[in-house]
Design a protein around this motif. Structure first.
Motif, mmCIF file in Angstrom:
data_model
loop_
_atom_site.group_PDB
_atom_site.id
_atom_site.type_symbol
_atom_site.label_atom_id
_atom_site.label_comp_id
_atom_site.label_asym_id
_atom_site.label_seq_id
_atom_site.Cartn_x
_atom_site.Cartn_y
_atom_site.Cartn_z
ATOM 1 N N ASP A 182 0.845 -1.197 0.000
ATOM 2 C CA ASP A 182 0.000 0.000 0.000
ATOM 3 C C ASP A 182 0.881 1.249 0.000
ATOM 4 O OD1 ASP A 182 -1.475 2.228 1.789
ATOM 5 O OD2 ASP A 182 -2.957 1.061 0.688
ATOM 6 N N THR A 183 0.828 2.032 -1.070
ATOM 7 C CA THR A 183 1.724 3.182 -1.193
ATOM 8 C C THR A 183 1.468 4.243 -0.129
ATOM 9 O OG1 THR A 183 0.238 4.203 -2.829
ATOM 10 C CG2 THR A 183 2.061 2.839 -3.667
ATOM 11 N N GLY A 184 0.211 4.392 0.270
ATOM 12 C CA GLY A 184 -0.090 5.350 1.328
ATOM 13 C C GLY A 184 0.555 4.967 2.643
ATOM 14 N N ARG A 185 0.517 3.678 2.944
ATOM 15 C CA ARG A 185 1.131 3.193 4.182
ATOM 16 C C ARG A 185 2.650 3.345 4.132
ATOM 17 N NH1 ARG A 185 0.913 -3.120 6.196
ATOM 18 N NH2 ARG A 185 2.095 -2.870 8.131
ATOM 19 N N ILE A 186 3.244 3.020 2.984
ATOM 20 C CA ILE A 186 4.697 3.144 2.845
ATOM 21 C C ILE A 186 5.123 4.595 3.032
ATOM 22 C CG2 ILE A 186 6.630 2.905 1.235
ATOM 23 C CD1 ILE A 186 5.038 0.531 -0.022
ATOM 24 N N LYS A 187 4.433 5.512 2.380
ATOM 25 C CA LYS A 187 4.760 6.931 2.512
ATOM 26 C C LYS A 187 4.597 7.406 3.949
ATOM 27 C CE LYS A 187 3.738 8.480 -2.205
ATOM 28 N NZ LYS A 187 2.842 9.323 -3.051
ATOM 29 N N ALA A 188 3.541 6.960 4.609
ATOM 30 C CA ALA A 188 3.302 7.363 5.998
ATOM 31 C C ALA A 188 4.418 6.860 6.906
ATOM 32 C CB ALA A 188 1.949 6.838 6.470
ATOM 33 N N ASP A 189 4.857 5.621 6.697
ATOM 34 C CA ASP A 189 5.934 5.060 7.519
ATOM 35 C C ASP A 189 7.243 5.819 7.293
ATOM 36 O OD1 ASP A 189 4.200 3.185 8.555
ATOM 37 O OD2 ASP A 189 4.912 1.534 7.290
ATOM 38 N N LEU A 190 7.535 6.127 6.042
ATOM 39 C CA LEU A 190 8.761 6.865 5.738
ATOM 40 C C LEU A 190 8.707 8.278 6.299
ATOM 41 C CD1 LEU A 190 9.299 5.660 2.074
ATOM 42 C CD2 LEU A 190 10.919 5.320 3.946
ATOM 43 N N THR A 191 7.555 8.897 6.203
ATOM 44 C CA THR A 191 7.389 10.251 6.744
ATOM 45 C C THR A 191 7.567 10.256 8.254
ATOM 46 O OG1 THR A 191 5.879 10.867 4.953
ATOM 47 C CG2 THR A 191 5.803 12.201 6.950
ATOM 48 N N GLU A 192 7.000 9.260 8.916
ATOM 49 C CA GLU A 192 7.153 9.159 10.372
ATOM 50 C C GLU A 192 8.616 8.968 10.757
ATOM 51 O OE1 GLU A 192 5.520 6.465 14.170
ATOM 52 O OE2 GLU A 192 4.591 6.256 12.176
ATOM 53 N N ALA A 193 9.384 8.314 9.885
ATOM 54 C CA ALA A 193 10.810 8.083 10.146
ATOM 55 C C ALA A 193 11.665 9.306 9.840
ATOM 56 C CB ALA A 193 11.300 6.895 9.328
ATOM 57 N N GLY A 194 11.070 10.342 9.254
ATOM 58 C CA GLY A 194 11.796 11.579 9.018
ATOM 59 C C GLY A 194 12.121 11.896 7.577
ATOM 60 N N PHE A 195 11.728 11.024 6.643
ATOM 61 C CA PHE A 195 11.973 11.301 5.225
ATOM 62 C C PHE A 195 10.916 12.276 4.699
ATOM 63 C CE2 PHE A 195 14.114 7.177 5.721
ATOM 64 C CZ PHE A 195 15.322 7.431 5.087
ATOM 65 N N THR A 196 11.331 13.151 3.795
ATOM 66 C CA THR A 196 10.413 14.155 3.251
ATOM 67 C C THR A 196 10.262 14.074 1.738
ATOM 68 O OG1 THR A 196 12.214 15.765 3.159
ATOM 69 C CG2 THR A 196 10.837 15.776 5.141
ATOM 70 N N ASP A 197 11.288 13.605 1.045
ATOM 71 C CA ASP A 197 11.253 13.506 -0.418
ATOM 72 C C ASP A 197 11.121 12.033 -0.785
ATOM 73 O OD1 ASP A 197 11.510 13.761 -3.136
ATOM 74 O OD2 ASP A 197 13.641 14.292 -3.110
ATOM 75 N N ILE A 198 9.900 11.607 -1.116
ATOM 76 C CA ILE A 198 9.607 10.193 -1.325
ATOM 77 C C ILE A 198 9.042 9.986 -2.728
ATOM 78 C CG2 ILE A 198 8.249 8.219 -0.516
ATOM 79 C CD1 ILE A 198 8.056 9.797 2.229
ATOM 80 N N VAL A 199 9.665 9.093 -3.481
ATOM 81 C CA VAL A 199 9.221 8.767 -4.835
ATOM 82 C C VAL A 199 8.969 7.261 -4.911
ATOM 83 C CG1 VAL A 199 9.776 8.812 -7.287
ATOM 84 C CG2 VAL A 199 10.577 10.674 -5.791
#
Length: 269
Positions: A182-199
């Motif tokens: 699920d791309t939404g879940r992946i982005k949310a997990d990465l954002t929570e970890a501190g990443f901001t630029d996600i492709v």
């Protein structure tokens, strides 16, 4: 995910390396290595290296001055990986937990992980560790399998196992390898970890085998699915592998076969 999902033990690393790697992992390893090469890094960390298919691709594609550190939690898998490039001086091999990396902050220009994050018991923590060891401007590049319905060989294997064990079907594939798409879940997990630029990109390839028996062996005996099959007893690992080979033959034919594989490739910084 269960504890057995991470049990790459016994003969699994060898079967995985001989059959599974060329079947589904090789094209994505080349893809990750190309993406890392484009970053022109000096130091690269690979987590969850497995039997080293990405490690070999990095070794082949990166300039000789680039240092590569390959890590994996599972020592038998890492030992198998070492057999391919064990004597290369610029390589460092280290058993390490991706959730508690034994490296200083800002040590690497790129972190790569091939189909490993699905096995992380705490993905946000694993992502945060990748971010911690990245230098300013570095990228975390990894991939995950798309849903099982978009991956034809494992889908047939999974469906066949549901038929063989209707009362207690093995669910390793949908629980772990194909359970985090699920791309939404992946982005949310990465954002929570501190990443901001996600492709996130969807990348499709073709999986090829010389016969239906090869993917049957690869999926039933070269992955932790083997433990689930063996734990169920009758009809036994050999009979189940033969039944899966028969199902693949009915779907794809008796000679060389091919099927679609699909994954998500993620770059985060």
């Amino acid at each position: 995910m269960t504890a057995s999902d991470k049990a790459f033990t016994g003969s699994i690393p060898q079967i995985y390396d001989q059959l599974m790697v060329p079947l589904i992992f090789e094209p994505y390893a080349q893809d990750l290595a190309q993406r890392i090469r484009a970053r022109q890094p000096r130091d690269v960390l690979e987590t969850a290296a497995g039997t080293g298919v990405v490690t070999r691709a990095l070794h082949a594609q990166l300039p000789p001055q680039v240092r590569v550190t390959a890590t994996d939690l599972n020592e038998p898998m890492l030992m198998q990986a070492k057999t391919h490039v064990a004597d290369e001086s610029r390589m460092t091999w280290r058993q390490a937990d991706a959730l508690a990396l034994p490296f200083a902050d800002a040590s690497f220009d790129a972190v790569a992980c091939q189909f490993g994050v699905m096995f992380f018991p705490d993905r946000v923590k694993g992502y945060a560790e990748a971010r911690r060891v990245l230098r300013r401007g570095g990228r975390f590049v990894f991939n995950v399998w798309d849903r099982i319905e978009d991956n034809e060989f494992p889908h047939v294997v999974h469906e066949t196992l549901q038929e063989i064990f209707p009362e207690n079907p093995p669910r390793f594939f949908t629980r772990t390898p194909h359970g985090y798409y699920d791309t939404g879940r992946i982005k949310a997990d990465l954002t929570e970890a501190g990443f901001t630029d996600i492709v996130i990109e969807t990348v499709t390839h073709c999986s090829r085998a010389a016969s239906p028996h090869e993917p049957a062996m690869a999926f039933c005996q070269g992955t932790p699915m083997r433990s689930e099959i063996e734990a169920r007893g009758t009809p036994g690992l050999t009979a189940v592998t033969q039944a899966v080979a028969g199902a693949l033959e009915r779907r794809f034919g008796s000679g060389p076969i091919e099927g679609r594989i699909q994954a998500l490739v993620i770059s985060a910084g």
